[in-house]
Design a protein around this motif. Structure first.
Motif, PDB file in Angstrom:
ATOM      1  N   GLU A  47       0.793  -1.190  -0.022  1.00 43.96           N
ATOM      2  CA  GLU A  47       0.002   0.067   0.027  1.00 43.96           C
ATOM      3  C   GLU A  47       0.726   1.180  -0.147  1.00 43.96           C
ATOM      4  N   THR A  48       2.063   1.075   0.744  1.00 52.32           N
ATOM      5  CA  THR A  48       2.657   2.298   0.866  1.00 52.32           C
ATOM      6  C   THR A  48       3.398   2.480  -0.457  1.00 52.32           C
ATOM      7  N   ARG A  49       4.051   1.540  -1.188  1.00 55.10           N
ATOM      8  CA  ARG A  49       4.475   1.540  -2.535  1.00 55.10           C
ATOM      9  C   ARG A  49       3.516   2.246  -3.438  1.00 55.10           C
ATOM     10  N   ARG A  50       2.278   1.486  -3.479  1.00 54.35           N
ATOM     11  CA  ARG A  50       1.257   2.150  -4.383  1.00 54.35           C
ATOM     12  C   ARG A  50       1.250   3.532  -4.322  1.00 54.35           C
ATOM     13  N   GLY A  51       1.065   4.317  -3.127  1.00 58.25           N
ATOM     14  CA  GLY A  51       0.656   5.536  -2.847  1.00 58.25           C
ATOM     15  C   GLY A  51       1.908   6.330  -3.278  1.00 58.25           C
ATOM     16  N   ALA A  52       3.166   6.126  -3.124  1.00 56.94           N
ATOM     17  CA  ALA A  52       4.251   6.657  -3.722  1.00 56.94           C
ATOM     18  C   ALA A  52       4.281   6.511  -5.335  1.00 56.94           C
ATOM     19  N   LEU A  53       4.023   5.553  -5.779  1.00 58.51           N
ATOM     20  CA  LEU A  53       3.766   5.430  -7.336  1.00 58.51           C
ATOM     21  C   LEU A  53       2.991   6.305  -7.870  1.00 58.51           C
ATOM     22  N   ASN A  54       1.488   6.346  -7.502  1.00 57.30           N
ATOM     23  CA  ASN A  54       0.572   7.030  -7.653  1.00 57.30           C
ATOM     24  C   ASN A  54       0.648   8.470  -7.624  1.00 57.30           C
ATOM     25  N   ARG A  55       1.506   9.074  -6.662  1.00 59.05           N
ATOM     26  CA  ARG A  55       1.808  10.308  -6.547  1.00 59.05           C
ATOM     27  C   ARG A  55       2.787  10.719  -7.539  1.00 59.05           C
ATOM     28  N   ALA A  56       3.822   9.915  -7.784  1.00 55.54           N
ATOM     29  CA  ALA A  56       4.899  10.167  -8.896  1.00 55.54           C
ATOM     30  C   ALA A  56       4.310  10.211 -10.173  1.00 55.54           C
ATOM     31  N   ARG A  57       3.243   9.414 -10.596  1.00 59.48           N
ATOM     32  CA  ARG A  57       2.757   9.278 -11.672  1.00 59.48           C
ATOM     33  C   ARG A  57       1.985  10.584 -12.205  1.00 59.48           C
ATOM     34  N   ARG A  58       1.298  10.767 -10.864  1.00 63.96           N
ATOM     35  CA  ARG A  58       0.166  11.848 -11.254  1.00 63.96           C
ATOM     36  C   ARG A  58       0.898  13.047 -11.431  1.00 63.96           C
ATOM     37  N   ALA A  59       2.030  13.390 -10.591  1.00 62.03           N
ATOM     38  CA  ALA A  59       2.901  14.533 -10.776  1.00 62.03           C
ATOM     39  C   ALA A  59       3.491  14.978 -11.790  1.00 62.03           C
ATOM     40  N   ALA A  60       3.873  13.596 -12.386  1.00 58.80           N
ATOM     41  CA  ALA A  60       4.775  13.599 -13.824  1.00 58.80           C
ATOM     42  C   ALA A  60       3.862  14.090 -14.990  1.00 58.80           C
ATOM     43  N   ARG A  61       2.442  13.866 -14.807  1.00 57.68           N
ATOM     44  CA  ARG A  61       1.623  14.312 -15.696  1.00 57.68           C
ATOM     45  C   ARG A  61       1.081  15.575 -15.749  1.00 57.68           C
ATOM     46  N   LEU A  62       1.362  16.474 -14.557  1.00 59.53           N
ATOM     47  CA  LEU A  62       1.156  17.896 -14.346  1.00 59.53           C
ATOM     48  C   LEU A  62       1.696  18.640 -15.430  1.00 59.53           C
ATOM     49  N   PRO A  63       1.047  19.853 -15.949  1.00 58.97           N
ATOM     50  CA  PRO A  63       1.932  20.557 -16.889  1.00 58.97           C
ATOM     51  C   PRO A  63       3.256  21.232 -16.409  1.00 58.97           C
ATOM     52  N   GLY A  64       4.241  20.925 -17.341  1.00 62.65           N
ATOM     53  CA  GLY A  64       5.509  21.550 -17.216  1.00 62.65           C
ATOM     54  C   GLY A  64       6.411  20.552 -16.370  1.00 62.65           C
ATOM     55  N   ALA A  65       5.909  19.396 -15.995  1.00 63.88           N
ATOM     56  CA  ALA A  65       6.526  18.264 -15.365  1.00 63.88           C
ATOM     57  C   ALA A  65       7.662  17.789 -16.307  1.00 63.88           C
ATOM     58  N   THR A  66       8.859  17.676 -15.469  1.00 64.64           N
ATOM     59  CA  THR A  66       9.999  16.888 -16.237  1.00 64.64           C
ATOM     60  C   THR A  66       9.841  15.501 -15.640  1.00 64.64           C
ATOM     61  N   TRP A  67       9.929  15.625 -14.117  1.00 68.55           N
ATOM     62  CA  TRP A  67       9.690  14.486 -13.321  1.00 68.55           C
ATOM     63  C   TRP A  67       8.654  14.741 -12.248  1.00 68.55           C
ATOM     64  N   GLY A  68       8.144  13.494 -12.142  1.00 68.59           N
ATOM     65  CA  GLY A  68       7.184  13.634 -10.783  1.00 68.59           C
ATOM     66  C   GLY A  68       7.909  12.779  -9.684  1.00 68.59           C
ATOM     67  N   VAL A  69       7.561  13.028  -8.558  1.00 65.70           N
ATOM     68  CA  VAL A  69       8.197  12.322  -7.355  1.00 65.70           C
ATOM     69  C   VAL A  69       7.135  12.121  -6.205  1.00 65.70           C
ATOM     70  N   GLY A  70       7.001  11.065  -5.730  1.00 64.61           N
ATOM     71  CA  GLY A  70       5.986  10.823  -4.719  1.00 64.61           C
ATOM     72  C   GLY A  70       6.707  10.078  -3.600  1.00 64.61           C
ATOM     73  N   LEU A  71       6.513  10.624  -2.460  1.00 63.24           N
ATOM     74  CA  LEU A  71       7.109  10.038  -1.004  1.00 63.24           C
ATOM     75  C   LEU A  71       6.101   9.614  -0.038  1.00 63.24           C
ATOM     76  N   GLU A  72       5.760   8.326   0.275  1.00 60.76           N
ATOM     77  CA  GLU A  72       4.892   8.010   1.074  1.00 60.76           C
ATOM     78  C   GLU A  72       5.383   7.205   2.167  1.00 60.76           C
ATOM     79  N   GLY A  73       4.954   7.630   3.429  1.00 62.26           N
ATOM     80  CA  GLY A  73       5.303   6.997   4.467  1.00 62.26           C
ATOM     81  C   GLY A  73       4.388   6.005   5.043  1.00 62.26           C
ATOM     82  N   GLY A  74       4.846   4.730   5.436  1.00 62.33           N
ATOM     83  CA  GLY A  74       3.857   3.853   5.861  1.00 62.33           C
ATOM     84  C   GLY A  74       4.444   2.891   7.089  1.00 62.33           C
ATOM     85  N   VAL A  75       3.534   2.063   7.659  1.00 65.77           N
ATOM     86  CA  VAL A  75       3.994   1.428   8.673  1.00 65.77           C
ATOM     87  C   VAL A  75       3.912  -0.209   8.252  1.00 65.77           C
ATOM     88  N   ARG A  76       5.055  -0.926   8.638  1.00 64.56           N
ATOM     89  CA  ARG A  76       4.726  -2.412   8.180  1.00 64.56           C
ATOM     90  C   ARG A  76       4.816  -3.062   9.467  1.00 64.56           C
TER      91      ARG A  76
END
Length: 184
Positions: A47-76
């Protein structure tokens, strides 16, 4: 050329600025409110990985983005014990390159784990127990519990630098793989 962090939290934007300034100083970095698609306090690596990947992909699709970065904190959680960790993901706009890495882990205090498992966000629980305010926007739980020797921004910066290694040295990584990740 802009790096867009899928968060407005200064504790996440600042380490991304530091890493990209060191690696690609010509790129500007800014935060944006991007949904993770997971609960506020993700549980487990998946779930934590999904959150980070989702944020990165969504940020990368924003206008002007060269990179999108997602950081997600979780508890294992394993065998009744909990560990705080994070996943960093970086999506390069245009070519589908997706990189990720995990942070180091910190044991969650045993008295905190039941509250997190009941749905409370770790940062709020720690603020209450330690008498702090908005810990997650600064040194984080890791900073509070290590006496500042390790900080949340420092942990994020280290994981991001590790995740970006294949982009810095593409000659050492197989180009045929559309998605590269070292998080399981």
């Amino acid at each position: 050329m802009t790096v867009i962090v899928g968060s407005l939290n200064p504790g996440k934007v600042q380490p991304v600025q530091e890493v990209f300034a060191a690696l690609w100083p010509d790129l500007a970095v800014r935060g944006a409110a991007v949904p993770s698609g997971v609960r506020d306090q993700p549980l487990g690596v998946g779930e934590t990985r999904r959150g980070a990947l989702n944020r990165a992909r969504r940020a990368a699709r924003l206008p002007g983005a060269t990179w999108g970065v997602g950081l997600e904190g979780g508890v294992r959680v394993e065998r009744g014990q909990g560990w705080l960790f994070g996943v960093v993901a970086a999506a390069r706009a245009g070519d589908g390159l997706l990189l990720s890495a995990r942070t180091a882990e910190l044991p969650v205090p045993p008295a905190v784990l039941p509250r997190v498992l009941a749905g409370e966000e770790l940062g709020g629980v720690m603020d209450e127990l330690l008498g702090t305010h908005d810990l997650k926007r600064g040194a984080g739980t890791v900073g509070a519990l290590t006496g500042g020797l390790v900080t949340r921004p420092g942990v994020w910066a280290q994981a991001l630098a590790l995740a970006l290694a294949p982009a810095r040295h593409p000659e050492l990584y197989p180009p045929a793989l559309p998605v590269r990740t070292n998080v399981r």
